[in-house]
Every structure is written in structure tokens, then in C-alpha cells.
Scaffold this motif. Structure first.
Motif, PDB file in Angstrom:
ATOM      1  N   ILE A 165      63.432  30.947  67.478  1.00 40.42           N
ATOM      2  CA  ILE A 165      64.415  30.741  68.611  1.00 40.42           C
ATOM      3  C   ILE A 165      65.106  31.925  69.077  1.00 40.42           C
ATOM      4  O   ILE A 165      65.248  32.280  70.292  1.00 40.42           O
ATOM      5  CB  ILE A 165      65.169  29.401  68.487  1.00 40.42           C
ATOM      6  CG1 ILE A 165      64.178  28.052  68.558  1.00 40.42           C
ATOM      7  CG2 ILE A 165      66.035  29.294  70.005  1.00 40.42           C
ATOM      8  CD1 ILE A 165      64.828  26.924  68.280  1.00 40.42           C
ATOM      9  N   MET A 166      65.815  32.365  68.002  1.00 38.33           N
ATOM     10  CA  MET A 166      66.582  33.523  68.257  1.00 38.33           C
ATOM     11  C   MET A 166      65.988  34.840  68.580  1.00 38.33           C
ATOM     12  O   MET A 166      66.198  35.389  69.533  1.00 38.33           O
ATOM     13  CB  MET A 166      67.458  33.928  66.981  1.00 38.33           C
ATOM     14  CG  MET A 166      68.668  34.987  67.139  1.00 38.33           C
ATOM     15  SD  MET A 166      69.774  35.073  65.582  1.00 38.33           S
ATOM     16  CE  MET A 166      70.968  33.756  65.947  1.00 38.33           C
ATOM     17  N   THR A 167      64.925  35.095  67.943  1.00 36.39           N
ATOM     18  CA  THR A 167      64.128  36.132  68.107  1.00 36.39           C
ATOM     19  C   THR A 167      63.654  36.138  69.483  1.00 36.39           C
ATOM     20  O   THR A 167      63.694  37.007  70.249  1.00 36.39           O
ATOM     21  CB  THR A 167      63.011  36.128  67.185  1.00 36.39           C
ATOM     22  OG1 THR A 167      63.560  36.292  65.861  1.00 36.39           O
ATOM     23  CG2 THR A 167      62.187  37.244  67.535  1.00 36.39           C
ATOM     24  N   ASN A 168      63.056  34.938  70.055  1.00 37.99           N
ATOM     25  CA  ASN A 168      62.543  34.789  71.448  1.00 37.99           C
ATOM     26  C   ASN A 168      63.695  35.007  72.612  1.00 37.99           C
ATOM     27  O   ASN A 168      63.509  35.628  73.292  1.00 37.99           O
ATOM     28  CB  ASN A 168      61.807  33.487  71.556  1.00 37.99           C
ATOM     29  CG  ASN A 168      60.788  33.264  70.716  1.00 37.99           C
ATOM     30  OD1 ASN A 168      60.005  34.126  70.468  1.00 37.99           O
ATOM     31  ND2 ASN A 168      60.281  32.133  70.351  1.00 37.99           N
ATOM     32  N   ASP A 217      81.186  37.480  76.475  1.00 36.88           N
ATOM     33  CA  ASP A 217      81.541  36.116  76.074  1.00 36.88           C
ATOM     34  C   ASP A 217      80.784  34.976  76.665  1.00 36.88           C
ATOM     35  O   ASP A 217      80.322  34.050  76.144  1.00 36.88           O
ATOM     36  CB  ASP A 217      82.989  35.907  75.920  1.00 36.88           C
ATOM     37  CG  ASP A 217      83.767  36.772  74.929  1.00 36.88           C
ATOM     38  OD1 ASP A 217      83.153  37.229  74.126  1.00 36.88           O
ATOM     39  OD2 ASP A 217      84.981  36.913  75.090  1.00 36.88           O
ATOM     40  N   ASP A 218      80.729  35.226  77.935  1.00 37.28           N
ATOM     41  CA  ASP A 218      80.149  34.029  78.691  1.00 37.28           C
ATOM     42  C   ASP A 218      78.502  34.215  78.503  1.00 37.28           C
ATOM     43  O   ASP A 218      78.048  32.939  78.161  1.00 37.28           O
ATOM     44  CB  ASP A 218      80.175  34.395  80.198  1.00 37.28           C
ATOM     45  CG  ASP A 218      79.864  33.092  81.097  1.00 37.28           C
ATOM     46  OD1 ASP A 218      80.285  32.076  80.813  1.00 37.28           O
ATOM     47  OD2 ASP A 218      79.020  33.317  81.970  1.00 37.28           O
ATOM     48  N   LYS A 219      77.687  35.409  78.636  1.00 37.77           N
ATOM     49  CA  LYS A 219      76.502  35.378  78.045  1.00 37.77           C
ATOM     50  C   LYS A 219      76.056  34.858  76.629  1.00 37.77           C
ATOM     51  O   LYS A 219      75.119  34.088  76.454  1.00 37.77           O
ATOM     52  CB  LYS A 219      75.846  36.730  78.458  1.00 37.77           C
ATOM     53  CG  LYS A 219      75.626  36.924  79.714  1.00 37.77           C
ATOM     54  CD  LYS A 219      74.630  36.353  80.418  1.00 37.77           C
ATOM     55  CE  LYS A 219      74.293  36.613  81.814  1.00 37.77           C
ATOM     56  NZ  LYS A 219      73.326  35.923  82.383  1.00 37.77           N
ATOM     57  N   TRP A 220      77.126  35.120  75.775  1.00 38.41           N
ATOM     58  CA  TRP A 220      76.813  34.817  74.362  1.00 38.41           C
ATOM     59  C   TRP A 220      76.815  32.993  74.169  1.00 38.41           C
ATOM     60  O   TRP A 220      76.188  32.636  73.449  1.00 38.41           O
ATOM     61  CB  TRP A 220      77.679  35.646  73.430  1.00 38.41           C
ATOM     62  CG  TRP A 220      77.605  34.948  71.969  1.00 38.41           C
ATOM     63  CD1 TRP A 220      78.825  34.535  71.065  1.00 38.41           C
ATOM     64  CD2 TRP A 220      76.621  35.269  71.150  1.00 38.41           C
ATOM     65  NE1 TRP A 220      78.220  34.300  70.000  1.00 38.41           N
ATOM     66  CE2 TRP A 220      76.827  34.541  69.874  1.00 38.41           C
ATOM     67  CE3 TRP A 220      75.087  35.658  71.324  1.00 38.41           C
ATOM     68  CZ2 TRP A 220      75.978  34.767  68.776  1.00 38.41           C
ATOM     69  CZ3 TRP A 220      74.228  35.449  70.523  1.00 38.41           C
ATOM     70  CH2 TRP A 220      74.652  35.144  69.303  1.00 38.41           C
ATOM     71  N   ASP A 221      78.023  32.522  75.052  1.00 38.60           N
ATOM     72  CA  ASP A 221      78.235  30.945  74.969  1.00 38.60           C
ATOM     73  C   ASP A 221      76.717  30.460  75.491  1.00 38.60           C
ATOM     74  O   ASP A 221      76.410  29.408  74.823  1.00 38.60           O
ATOM     75  CB  ASP A 221      79.384  30.747  75.879  1.00 38.60           C
ATOM     76  CG  ASP A 221      79.358  29.023  76.058  1.00 38.60           C
ATOM     77  OD1 ASP A 221      79.804  28.823  74.886  1.00 38.60           O
ATOM     78  OD2 ASP A 221      79.029  28.660  76.962  1.00 38.60           O
ATOM     79  N   GLU A 222      76.345  30.992  76.512  1.00 39.40           N
ATOM     80  CA  GLU A 222      74.907  30.428  76.931  1.00 39.40           C
ATOM     81  C   GLU A 222      73.962  30.942  75.825  1.00 39.40           C
ATOM     82  O   GLU A 222      73.244  29.676  75.659  1.00 39.40           O
ATOM     83  CB  GLU A 222      74.794  31.131  78.287  1.00 39.40           C
ATOM     84  CG  GLU A 222      73.317  30.667  78.890  1.00 39.40           C
ATOM     85  CD  GLU A 222      72.901  31.537  80.114  1.00 39.40           C
ATOM     86  OE1 GLU A 222      71.884  31.664  80.373  1.00 39.40           O
ATOM     87  OE2 GLU A 222      73.697  32.060  80.913  1.00 39.40           O
ATOM     88  N   GLY A 227      74.481  28.471  72.774  1.00 38.34           N
ATOM     89  CA  GLY A 227      74.115  26.973  72.908  1.00 38.34           C
ATOM     90  C   GLY A 227      72.737  26.840  73.032  1.00 38.34           C
ATOM     91  O   GLY A 227      72.230  25.703  72.525  1.00 38.34           O
ATOM     92  N   HIS A 228      72.023  27.694  73.482  1.00 40.15           N
ATOM     93  CA  HIS A 228      70.407  27.524  73.735  1.00 40.15           C
ATOM     94  C   HIS A 228      70.060  27.608  72.123  1.00 40.15           C
ATOM     95  O   HIS A 228      69.149  26.728  71.977  1.00 40.15           O
ATOM     96  CB  HIS A 228      70.194  28.866  74.410  1.00 40.15           C
ATOM     97  CG  HIS A 228      68.363  28.568  74.464  1.00 40.15           C
ATOM     98  ND1 HIS A 228      67.525  27.941  75.189  1.00 40.15           N
ATOM     99  CD2 HIS A 228      67.762  29.375  73.608  1.00 40.15           C
ATOM    100  CE1 HIS A 228      66.293  28.083  74.866  1.00 40.15           C
ATOM    101  NE2 HIS A 228      66.271  29.233  74.017  1.00 40.15           N
ATOM    102  N   LEU A 229      70.404  28.586  71.517  1.00 39.83           N
ATOM    103  CA  LEU A 229      69.890  28.640  70.132  1.00 39.83           C
ATOM    104  C   LEU A 229      70.309  27.358  69.179  1.00 39.83           C
ATOM    105  O   LEU A 229      69.286  27.087  68.437  1.00 39.83           O
ATOM    106  CB  LEU A 229      70.506  29.863  69.246  1.00 39.83           C
ATOM    107  CG  LEU A 229      70.403  31.116  70.039  1.00 39.83           C
ATOM    108  CD1 LEU A 229      71.177  32.239  69.008  1.00 39.83           C
ATOM    109  CD2 LEU A 229      68.738  31.345  69.948  1.00 39.83           C
TER     110      LEU A 229
END
Length: 205
Positions: free
Chosen positions: A2-5, A55-60, A63-65
């Protein structure tokens, strides 16, 4: 996986940009040269750093990961409600009547089996005065703004993500004196959306 994708998809978008391809990432012969690979490496590194530093993109992304399930996404699960479901499921076959019934003390809403529910406080800029949250389910997310009481929103998200079964008494856990709370219309709409999309389902028990 998931993280790789997640990261590779964002980074590869940079490499596929038409302007970059016109700039000569690949030679005329079709050979993937060392120069092309070095340049692509820098593009990928830049893209990843951009997301890590935002920070906002990393939060998104995070959360997906932590909530995504590739297996369940591939089988199109959960199934959303359809127009004919009221005939078979009664009150639970319609998102509005299902949420209304639960809030009135009739039955309960359940998390769809096998899905991960989580929430986070969304990073805010210095000029922001109101808190905003994100609800994550199975890799998807909803922005939940605090248009009413901030603690009301945080309390509902805590309950929603930590209880597989949601009924009127469970909702009262976060209310003063354990009173049955009257949810603001925007939070009711959130529950209705989750029921309509199949992330929550209703039952008489």
C-alpha cells in the motif's frame, strides 16, 4: 504494498508529465540511459519529499495507508445501497430512514465487517481558527469541518471509529450527563453518506 503504491503513483505522475518527456527522459533509440534514470530519480525524490513536507498531504496519505485494504477494494466491497433495497431491508434499506431510526433508539448501525475506521485532526495553517478532522475508512476519507461545537465532532468521530456497533446509547457516551444527544445536521448527513455507501449498515438488534 500500500505504501509503495501510494508513493510510486504520486511520484510517477511527475515522470509522465508531457513537458518532462519532451525534455528528453528517453533517448530517440528507446534506450533508458543512465542520464534518464538519474533525472527520473531526482524527480521521484522531489515528489516524495514534497508529500512528506506537506503536513496536510501527509495526513491524507498516512490515513490511506493505515486503513486501506487492497483485497477488499479489488472486490468492490462494501456494496452501496440501491433503490430496490428498501423492499428487502425495510427501514435499513434507505440511508435517511436508517440513521433516523438509530437516533430515535430503534436498532443500531454497524461497521461493515473487515474494514478499518480511523480519524485524525487535520493539520491547519496559522490563519485557521476552527479545527477540521478527517475520517478514514478503507483508504477513503471525508473532511469533517467543525461548523458547530468542535468537541461534538471529535466525540462523534471517536465513537464512530472505536465502536463496531453504534446506537443511541453509545452516542450518549460523549454527551453531558449521558443524555441522548441531538446531532447537528452536518453530522447526521455524514452518517447517512456512510450508510448509503455501505460502510455502515443497519439492523433491528
Amino acid at each position: 504494498d500500500i505504501m509503495t503504491n501510494s508513493f510510486s503513483g504520486k511520484a510517477v505522475e511527475r515522470i509522465k508529465d508531457d513537458d518532462l518527456l519532451e525534455g528528453g527522459l528517453l533517448g530517440n533509440s528507446g534506450e533508458i540511459t543512465e542520464v534518464a534514470k538519474d533525472r527520473a530519480r531526482q524527480l521521484v525524490r522531489s515528489a516524495i519529499e514534497e508529500y512528506l513536507d506537506d503536513d496536510d498531504k501527509w495526513d491524507e496519505i498516512f490515513g490511506h495507508l493505515v486503513t486501506a485494504s487492497p483485497q477488499r477494494q479489488r472486490i468492490n466491497y462494501p456494496a452501496p445501497l440501491t433503490d430496490g433495497d428498501e423492499d428487502d431491508l425495510g427501514v435499513w434499506g434507505n440511508a435517511k430512514t436508517a440513521v433516523s431510526a438509530m437516533l430515535e433508539g430503534n436498532g443500531a448501525l454497524y461497521q461493515a465487517e473487515g474494514l478499518t475506521f480511523a480519524y485524525s485532526l487535520r493539520p491547519s495553517g496559522k490563519k485557521d481558527t476552527k479545527k477540521s478532522y478527517r475520517l478514514f475508512i478503507n483508504g477513503e476519507f471525508w473532511d469533517v469541518s467543525c461548523t458547530t461545537n468542535e468537541e461534538e465532532v471529535a466525540s462523534l468521530l471517536r465513537i464512530l471509529t472505536s465502536h463496531r456497533r453504534l446506537d443511541r446509547d453509545v452516542l450518549a457516551e460523549g454527551a453531558p450527563k449521558q443524555e441522548h444527544r441531538c446531532l447537528p445536521s452536518d453530522l447526521v448527513a455524514l452518517l447517512e453518506d456512510l450508510v448509503g455507501k455501505g460502510y455502515l449498515y443497519g439492523s433491528d438488534e
